[in-house]
Design a protein around this motif. Structure first.
Motif, mmCIF file in Angstrom:
data_model
loop_
_atom_site.group_PDB
_atom_site.id
_atom_site.type_symbol
_atom_site.label_atom_id
_atom_site.label_comp_id
_atom_site.label_asym_id
_atom_site.label_seq_id
_atom_site.Cartn_x
_atom_site.Cartn_y
_atom_site.Cartn_z
ATOM 1 N N ILE A 54 -11.617 2.233 -3.891
ATOM 2 C CA ILE A 54 -12.412 3.454 -4.068
ATOM 3 C C ILE A 54 -11.600 4.713 -3.775
ATOM 4 C CG2 ILE A 54 -14.603 2.294 -3.629
ATOM 5 C CD1 ILE A 54 -14.526 3.508 -0.779
ATOM 6 N N ASP A 55 -10.362 4.549 -3.295
ATOM 7 C CA ASP A 55 -9.471 5.673 -3.067
ATOM 8 C C ASP A 55 -8.045 5.149 -3.061
ATOM 9 O OD1 ASP A 55 -9.290 4.433 -0.500
ATOM 10 O OD2 ASP A 55 -8.904 6.375 0.435
ATOM 11 N N GLN A 56 -7.088 6.033 -2.780
ATOM 12 C CA GLN A 56 -5.683 5.626 -2.804
ATOM 13 C C GLN A 56 -5.381 4.556 -1.764
ATOM 14 O OE1 GLN A 56 -2.559 8.617 -3.599
ATOM 15 N NE2 GLN A 56 -1.792 8.127 -1.543
ATOM 16 N N ASN A 57 -5.914 4.705 -0.553
ATOM 17 C CA ASN A 57 -5.616 3.730 0.502
ATOM 18 C C ASN A 57 -6.201 2.359 0.197
ATOM 19 O OD1 ASN A 57 -4.170 5.606 1.942
ATOM 20 N ND2 ASN A 57 -5.799 6.060 3.397
ATOM 21 N N THR A 58 -7.451 2.321 -0.240
ATOM 22 C CA THR A 58 -8.038 1.017 -0.567
ATOM 23 C C THR A 58 -7.344 0.391 -1.772
ATOM 24 O OG1 THR A 58 -9.784 2.203 -1.780
ATOM 25 C CG2 THR A 58 -10.318 1.470 0.450
ATOM 26 N N ALA A 59 -6.910 1.218 -2.722
ATOM 27 C CA ALA A 59 -6.194 0.683 -3.889
ATOM 28 C C ALA A 59 -4.861 0.060 -3.503
ATOM 29 C CB ALA A 59 -5.974 1.791 -4.920
ATOM 30 N N THR A 60 -4.286 0.494 -2.384
ATOM 31 C CA THR A 60 -3.033 -0.080 -1.894
ATOM 32 C C THR A 60 -3.109 -1.601 -1.809
ATOM 33 O OG1 THR A 60 -2.614 1.895 -0.564
ATOM 34 C CG2 THR A 60 -1.428 -0.112 0.065
ATOM 35 N N PHE A 113 -5.175 -3.679 -3.513
ATOM 36 C CA PHE A 113 -5.784 -4.334 -4.673
ATOM 37 C C PHE A 113 -4.994 -5.589 -5.047
ATOM 38 C CE2 PHE A 113 -6.329 -4.777 -9.324
ATOM 39 C CZ PHE A 113 -7.702 -4.959 -9.352
ATOM 40 N N ASN A 114 -5.672 -6.735 -5.092
ATOM 41 C CA ASN A 114 -5.054 -8.026 -5.424
ATOM 42 C C ASN A 114 -3.937 -8.414 -4.463
ATOM 43 O OD1 ASN A 114 -6.665 -8.751 -7.561
ATOM 44 N ND2 ASN A 114 -5.326 -7.879 -9.127
ATOM 45 N N ARG A 115 -3.941 -7.851 -3.250
ATOM 46 C CA ARG A 115 -2.858 -8.116 -2.299
ATOM 47 C C ARG A 115 -3.367 -8.617 -0.962
ATOM 48 N NH1 ARG A 115 -1.435 -4.985 -6.247
ATOM 49 N NH2 ARG A 115 0.751 -4.709 -6.870
ATOM 50 N N TYR A 116 -4.567 -9.160 -0.957
ATOM 51 C CA TYR A 116 -5.132 -9.735 0.266
ATOM 52 C C TYR A 116 -5.904 -11.002 -0.073
ATOM 53 C CZ TYR A 116 -9.597 -7.636 -1.213
ATOM 54 O OH TYR A 116 -10.721 -7.301 -1.917
ATOM 55 N N VAL A 117 -6.149 -11.794 0.949
ATOM 56 C CA VAL A 117 -7.020 -12.953 0.826
ATOM 57 C C VAL A 117 -8.135 -12.813 1.847
ATOM 58 C CG1 VAL A 117 -5.247 -14.521 -0.029
ATOM 59 C CG2 VAL A 117 -5.620 -14.322 2.424
ATOM 60 N N VAL A 118 -9.285 -13.357 1.528
ATOM 61 C CA VAL A 118 -10.413 -13.379 2.452
ATOM 62 C C VAL A 118 -10.599 -14.807 2.937
ATOM 63 C CG1 VAL A 118 -12.878 -12.968 2.763
ATOM 64 C CG2 VAL A 118 -11.536 -11.447 1.277
ATOM 65 N N ASP A 119 -10.521 -14.984 4.234
ATOM 66 C CA ASP A 119 -10.762 -16.301 4.836
ATOM 67 C C ASP A 119 -12.239 -16.385 5.195
ATOM 68 O OD1 ASP A 119 -10.724 -18.706 6.156
ATOM 69 O OD2 ASP A 119 -9.878 -17.881 7.994
ATOM 70 N N LYS A 175 -1.981 -0.033 -10.824
ATOM 71 C CA LYS A 175 -0.932 0.972 -10.992
ATOM 72 C C LYS A 175 -0.681 1.707 -9.670
ATOM 73 C CE LYS A 175 0.139 5.134 -13.744
ATOM 74 N NZ LYS A 175 0.135 6.160 -12.674
ATOM 75 N N THR A 176 -1.743 2.082 -8.997
ATOM 76 C CA THR A 176 -1.613 2.792 -7.722
ATOM 77 C C THR A 176 -0.950 1.914 -6.675
ATOM 78 O OG1 THR A 176 -3.613 4.064 -8.234
ATOM 79 C CG2 THR A 176 -2.886 4.032 -5.931
ATOM 80 N N ALA A 177 -1.363 0.653 -6.613
ATOM 81 C CA ALA A 177 -0.774 -0.279 -5.642
ATOM 82 C C ALA A 177 0.722 -0.438 -5.886
ATOM 83 C CB ALA A 177 -1.477 -1.628 -5.709
ATOM 84 N N ARG A 178 1.119 -0.570 -7.153
ATOM 85 C CA ARG A 178 2.542 -0.727 -7.466
ATOM 86 C C ARG A 178 3.333 0.537 -7.140
ATOM 87 N NH1 ARG A 178 2.846 -0.873 -12.467
ATOM 88 N NH2 ARG A 178 0.852 -1.593 -13.292
ATOM 89 N N GLU A 179 2.748 1.690 -7.437
ATOM 90 C CA GLU A 179 3.427 2.953 -7.137
ATOM 91 C C GLU A 179 3.656 3.115 -5.635
ATOM 92 O OE1 GLU A 179 1.870 5.638 -10.935
ATOM 93 O OE2 GLU A 179 0.755 5.653 -9.035
ATOM 94 N N LEU A 180 2.673 2.717 -4.848
ATOM 95 C CA LEU A 180 2.817 2.818 -3.396
ATOM 96 C C LEU A 180 3.825 1.802 -2.863
ATOM 97 C CD1 LEU A 180 -0.918 3.462 -2.569
ATOM 98 C CD2 LEU A 180 0.976 5.014 -2.048
ATOM 99 N N GLU A 181 3.847 0.605 -3.454
ATOM 100 C CA GLU A 181 4.846 -0.393 -3.056
ATOM 101 C C GLU A 181 6.261 0.102 -3.308
ATOM 102 O OE1 GLU A 181 2.580 -4.697 -3.632
ATOM 103 O OE2 GLU A 181 3.609 -3.781 -5.328
ATOM 104 N N ASP A 182 6.435 0.860 -4.387
ATOM 105 C CA ASP A 182 7.762 1.338 -4.774
ATOM 106 C C ASP A 182 8.117 2.688 -4.154
ATOM 107 O OD1 ASP A 182 8.020 -0.916 -6.340
ATOM 108 O OD2 ASP A 182 7.334 0.081 -8.179
ATOM 109 N N TYR A 183 7.177 3.270 -3.403
ATOM 110 C CA TYR A 183 7.430 4.594 -2.824
ATOM 111 C C TYR A 183 8.554 4.476 -1.804
ATOM 112 C CZ TYR A 183 6.174 9.373 -1.593
ATOM 113 O OH TYR A 183 6.190 10.730 -1.418
#
Length: 254
Positions: free
Chosen positions: A130-136, A138-144, A222-230
């Motif tokens: 829902i924002d830049q931080n939550t998008a960080t 995206f598809n990069r966590y698991v729920v136990d 896209k946002t998650a990848r951009e932040l990973e590459d920052y």
């Protein structure tokens, strides 16, 4: 104490830079109120297969932990809990299992921070972008979703089995808290900081009772990848936190 003086004061203690970074992470986790009394644990693997790792001493408050206090443990040593100064058994069960089974995750930080734990307590613990931080995340966590009590060895093995994908660097531990993973102390602490911020944003948005503005999958990825590459953000974040501690005369690096 300067870094050079800190190293000179402990000539026989290995992995000094990693110890200093971990100690700084403990101090800031307490300052941000992400800790829980004398519980919760951070670890960092110091060999290639991940089986030797640094971890905080048993039930020592994060505010007091120094670089020289950290334990150096062997994930394959069955006698670890019988040795003098043994680690907390739940820390050993969870972190030992992760470092044995997931060498791709060099650092592991487990906390019961408030907003991440609220998220982990919801029937649906997913984190929508829902924002830049939550998008960080995206598809990069698991729920136990299968909490089995305190993280002794069997529970630790079960959690580690769900962390085989190197891309999944956060485990939202249902009914428990959060486990954040990374390639270095700086990388992992930065991720821990932003995950708690992301969880807080989401929880506060839910509290309004109004509809959420959720990003599309394409923009979230896209946002998650951009932040990973920052470039260099995690390293600069850690360097600045250590600089503040140094200016305050903290003994974290001793």
């Amino acid at each position: 104490m300067t870094q050079t003086a800190s190293i000179a004061a402990h000539p026989n203690m290995s992995h000094w830079q990693e110890r200093v970074d971990l100690a700084a992470a403990f101090r800031w986790t307490e300052r941000l109120n992400f800790h829980e009394a004398v519980a919760n644990h951070f670890s960092f693997a110091v060999n290639e297969d991940g089986t030797r790792f640094l971890m905080n001493p048993n039930q020592m408050h994060f505010r007091r932990i120094k670089a020289s206090d950290l334990l150096l443990l062997d994930a394959n040593d069955p006698d670890t809990l019988d040795m003098p100064g043994a680690p907390d058994p739940t820390a050993w069960g969870l972190h030992g299992s992760i470092h044995r089974r997931c060498p791709h995750h060099r650092c592991a930080m487990h906390v019961h921070s408030i907003h991440a734990t609220v998220l982990a307590s919801l029937a649906d613990s997913t984190l929508p972008p829902i924002d830049q931080n939550t998008a960080t995340f995206f598809n990069r966590y698991v729920v136990d979703e299968h909490f089995g009590g305190l993280a002794f060895e069997d529970e630790g093995e079960r959690c580690a089995a769900a962390l085989q994908d190197p891309k999944k660097k956060v485990m939202i531990m249902g009914n428990h808290g959060v486990m954040v993973l990374g390639d270095s102390v700086a990388d992992t602490f930065n991720r821990l900081y932003y995950f708690e911020r992301a969880a807080e944003t989401y929880i506060r948005a839910l509290q309004t009772g109004r509809p959420l503005r959720v990003l599309s999958d394409d923009i979230a990825e896209k946002t998650a990848r951009e932040l990973e590459d920052y470039p260099g953000q995690a390293e600069r974040h850690m360097a600045e936190l250590k600089a503040i501690l140094d200016e305050e005369g903290s003994n974290y690096s001793s």
